[in-house]
Structures are given as C-alpha cells and as structure tokens.
Enzyme design. Structure first.
Site, PDB file in Angstrom:
ATOM      1  N   TYR A   1     -28.784 -12.351   2.386  1.00 38.24           N
ATOM      2  CA  TYR A   1     -28.552 -12.334   1.524  1.00 38.24           C
ATOM      3  C   TYR A   1     -28.948 -11.490   0.392  1.00 38.24           C
ATOM      4  O   TYR A   1     -27.672 -11.174  -0.479  1.00 38.24           O
ATOM      5  CB  TYR A   1     -28.994 -13.738   0.545  1.00 38.24           C
ATOM      6  CG  TYR A   1     -28.581 -15.267   1.353  1.00 38.24           C
ATOM      7  CD1 TYR A   1     -27.129 -15.178   1.848  1.00 38.24           C
ATOM      8  CD2 TYR A   1     -29.773 -16.421   2.202  1.00 38.24           C
ATOM      9  CE1 TYR A   1     -26.970 -16.317   2.822  1.00 38.24           C
ATOM     10  CE2 TYR A   1     -29.201 -17.729   2.289  1.00 38.24           C
ATOM     11  CZ  TYR A   1     -28.273 -17.495   2.930  1.00 38.24           C
ATOM     12  OH  TYR A   1     -28.187 -18.249   3.383  1.00 38.24           O
TER      13      TYR A   1
ATOM     14  N   TYR B   1     -23.594 -22.159   8.824  1.00 39.51           N
ATOM     15  CA  TYR B   1     -24.269 -22.764   9.918  1.00 39.51           C
ATOM     16  C   TYR B   1     -23.502 -21.576  10.828  1.00 39.51           C
ATOM     17  O   TYR B   1     -22.191 -21.516  10.275  1.00 39.51           O
ATOM     18  CB  TYR B   1     -24.566 -23.370  10.060  1.00 39.51           C
ATOM     19  CG  TYR B   1     -24.550 -23.951  11.533  1.00 39.51           C
ATOM     20  CD1 TYR B   1     -26.473 -23.793  12.101  1.00 39.51           C
ATOM     21  CD2 TYR B   1     -24.585 -24.612  12.994  1.00 39.51           C
ATOM     22  CE1 TYR B   1     -26.588 -23.490  13.322  1.00 39.51           C
ATOM     23  CE2 TYR B   1     -24.710 -24.397  14.243  1.00 39.51           C
ATOM     24  CZ  TYR B   1     -26.458 -23.941  14.033  1.00 39.51           C
ATOM     25  OH  TYR B   1     -26.917 -24.004  15.361  1.00 39.51           O
ATOM     26  N   VAL B   2     -24.424 -20.985  11.535  1.00 42.29           N
ATOM     27  CA  VAL B   2     -23.349 -20.272  12.464  1.00 42.29           C
ATOM     28  C   VAL B   2     -24.367 -19.849  13.504  1.00 42.29           C
ATOM     29  O   VAL B   2     -25.933 -20.166  13.581  1.00 42.29           O
ATOM     30  CB  VAL B   2     -23.344 -18.276  12.574  1.00 42.29           C
ATOM     31  CG1 VAL B   2     -22.439 -17.364  13.924  1.00 42.29           C
ATOM     32  CG2 VAL B   2     -22.836 -18.359  11.609  1.00 42.29           C
TER      33      VAL B   2
ATOM     34  N   GLY C   1     -21.007 -10.617  11.909  1.00 43.26           N
ATOM     35  CA  GLY C   1     -20.603 -10.317  11.227  1.00 43.26           C
ATOM     36  C   GLY C   1     -19.493 -11.672  10.909  1.00 43.26           C
ATOM     37  O   GLY C   1     -19.112 -11.634   9.477  1.00 43.26           O
ATOM     38  N   ILE C   2     -20.677 -13.088  11.128  1.00 42.72           N
ATOM     39  CA  ILE C   2     -19.438 -13.979  10.592  1.00 42.72           C
ATOM     40  C   ILE C   2     -19.805 -14.529   9.552  1.00 42.72           C
ATOM     41  O   ILE C   2     -18.918 -14.757   8.333  1.00 42.72           O
ATOM     42  CB  ILE C   2     -19.579 -14.901  12.381  1.00 42.72           C
ATOM     43  CG1 ILE C   2     -18.767 -14.535  12.957  1.00 42.72           C
ATOM     44  CG2 ILE C   2     -19.214 -16.300  11.425  1.00 42.72           C
ATOM     45  CD1 ILE C   2     -19.168 -15.774  14.041  1.00 42.72           C
TER      46      ILE C   2
ATOM     47  N   GLU D   1     -23.046 -25.468  -0.645  1.00 38.37           N
ATOM     48  CA  GLU D   1     -23.935 -26.375   0.324  1.00 38.37           C
ATOM     49  C   GLU D   1     -24.290 -26.360   2.116  1.00 38.37           C
ATOM     50  O   GLU D   1     -25.932 -26.388   2.154  1.00 38.37           O
ATOM     51  CB  GLU D   1     -23.907 -27.794   0.412  1.00 38.37           C
ATOM     52  CG  GLU D   1     -24.285 -29.013   1.193  1.00 38.37           C
ATOM     53  CD  GLU D   1     -25.068 -29.251   0.282  1.00 38.37           C
ATOM     54  OE1 GLU D   1     -26.243 -29.244   0.545  1.00 38.37           O
ATOM     55  OE2 GLU D   1     -25.435 -28.755  -1.178  1.00 38.37           O
TER      56      GLU D   1
ATOM     57  N   ASN E   1     -37.092 -19.203   5.489  1.00 33.46           N
ATOM     58  CA  ASN E   1     -36.259 -18.636   6.323  1.00 33.46           C
ATOM     59  C   ASN E   1     -35.825 -17.513   5.646  1.00 33.46           C
ATOM     60  O   ASN E   1     -34.637 -17.027   5.084  1.00 33.46           O
ATOM     61  CB  ASN E   1     -34.660 -19.521   6.213  1.00 33.46           C
ATOM     62  CG  ASN E   1     -33.834 -18.545   7.371  1.00 33.46           C
ATOM     63  OD1 ASN E   1     -34.215 -18.300   7.474  1.00 33.46           O
ATOM     64  ND2 ASN E   1     -32.940 -19.757   7.141  1.00 33.46           N
TER      65      ASN E   1
ATOM     66  N   TYR F   1     -32.312 -26.735  13.604  1.00 30.58           N
ATOM     67  CA  TYR F   1     -32.289 -25.500  13.183  1.00 30.58           C
ATOM     68  C   TYR F   1     -33.488 -25.988  11.922  1.00 30.58           C
ATOM     69  O   TYR F   1     -34.693 -25.120  11.587  1.00 30.58           O
ATOM     70  CB  TYR F   1     -30.861 -24.688  12.381  1.00 30.58           C
ATOM     71  CG  TYR F   1     -32.008 -23.037  12.078  1.00 30.58           C
ATOM     72  CD1 TYR F   1     -32.534 -22.683  13.447  1.00 30.58           C
ATOM     73  CD2 TYR F   1     -31.982 -22.506  11.063  1.00 30.58           C
ATOM     74  CE1 TYR F   1     -32.934 -20.962  12.388  1.00 30.58           C
ATOM     75  CE2 TYR F   1     -32.471 -21.832  10.152  1.00 30.58           C
ATOM     76  CZ  TYR F   1     -33.290 -20.946  11.471  1.00 30.58           C
ATOM     77  OH  TYR F   1     -33.367 -19.659  10.577  1.00 30.58           O
ATOM     78  N   GLU F   2     -33.815 -26.003  10.871  1.00 30.61           N
ATOM     79  CA  GLU F   2     -33.819 -26.793   9.829  1.00 30.61           C
ATOM     80  C   GLU F   2     -35.476 -27.952   9.713  1.00 30.61           C
ATOM     81  O   GLU F   2     -35.610 -27.417   8.608  1.00 30.61           O
ATOM     82  CB  GLU F   2     -33.117 -26.917   8.394  1.00 30.61           C
ATOM     83  CG  GLU F   2     -32.334 -25.490   7.892  1.00 30.61           C
ATOM     84  CD  GLU F   2     -31.243 -25.989   7.094  1.00 30.61           C
ATOM     85  OE1 GLU F   2     -31.362 -27.155   6.502  1.00 30.61           O
ATOM     86  OE2 GLU F   2     -30.995 -24.961   6.307  1.00 30.61           O
TER      87      GLU F   2
END
Length: 180
Positions: free
Chosen positions: A148, A103-104, A112-113, A100, A141, A39-40
């Site tokens: 956040y 990730y979901v 909501g995780i 660190e 991102n 993903y990154e």
C-alpha cells in the site's frame, strides 16, 4: 546474435482481466471471502452465502465488486476480487469509496493484479468525483502495508475502529431510544 529460448524457464503468467461482478457471481464472491477469512485467521467469521452476495450486488445497491479473471484450462477462472461500497465524508461534502475486501489467490499474487484493482478503483473514484479511497489492513499484515505504501497510501494512525455487533448490538437496540 540470436536469442535462444530456455525450455526450462516458465513463461510469464497471463495478464488478468478485470470485470464488474454481478449477482450471478454471488457464489464465487462468497468463496473468495471465505478464503480471505482463512488468510486473516478468522474462518468462522465469514458466514455470508452466495445468495447474500447475489442480493448485495444488485444494481443501485451502492456496493461494487471487481473480479480478476485469467484463462484457465476450463475457461475463465476468477482469481481475485475487490469489493467496495460508497461512503460519505462530511468534511469534504463528497462521497468516497470504502474498499471492504481485496483478495488475490496466493498462486496469482505478485502478478500486478492488486495494483490493477487499485488503478481501476482510483479511476472509478475520479470518474465519480469521490474524494477518498479508504480501507483497513490488519496490523500484522506487513506485506500488504508495504504494498500500500508503494501506491502512495498512508496509514491513519490517529483513529481507532470501534464496533458494536452481535449480542452487544442487540442489547443496545432493545434499550429503546433514550429520549421519550
């Protein structure tokens, strides 16, 4: 007035349960880290193995990991993780928590995780008397940055991350101490 059930409507997804990872979860943590690296846009950078994470998650290591599980067709399915370790602030004279990796898996986002991870990490910080919860986020991102901000987090724009690794770190180490 009666309420009809719409058979075409998808029922809401089941809530995820959070649990602490153990060394036995090393392989699933490694897989989630590889997915995060993809993903990154740095899949080649994730070289840690399940055995590496099994060792890292030993009790007393200062490294913690929460896993999110949902009920799947074959039993519990891990769908996300929040991996953290302790830091220390000389300014506060207290430990802190460095997140660190969070990730979901994409198909489980917006349920909501991630917010549950942060709520549990915040509770751990409060229970342990930690003065900070900090993490990095990639500049590109923006969805994560927006999320956040909804938590009340703010960017620390006056600091730049510096790093020595690989060949450069080895070269520096080989020079020996500067003071005889």
């Amino acid at each position: 007035m009666s309420t009809a059930v719409d058979p075409t409507r998808t029922p809401p997804p089941p809530a995820a349960r959070l649990r602490e990872a153990t060394g036995a979860d090393g392989e699933v943590v490694a897989q989630l880290v590889r997915e995060l690296a993809e993903y990154e846009r740095e899949p080649q950078a994730a070289t840690a193995t399940g055995a590496d994470f099994a060792r890292a998650l030993e009790p007393g290591s200062g490294i913690g990991c929460l896993l999110a599980e949902v009920d799947g067709p074959g039993g519990p399915e891990v769908v996300g993780m929040a991996l953290w370790y302790t830091t220390f602030s000389t300014w506060q004279g207290r430990r802190g928590m460095w997140l660190e990796d969070l990730y979901v898996r994409p198909e489980h986002r917006r349920r909501g995780i991630a917010r549950s991870f942060f709520a549990r990490l915040g509770a751990l910080c409060a229970e342990r008397g930690y003065g900070r919860l900090e993490w990095w986020v990639l500049d590109w991102n923006t969805p994560a940055q927006g999320f956040y901000r909804t938590l009340g987090a703010r960017p620390e724009d006056e600091w730049t991350v510096w790093r020595l690794d690989g060949e450069r770190l080895a070269r520096l180490a080989s020079q020996g101490p500067a003071i005889p």
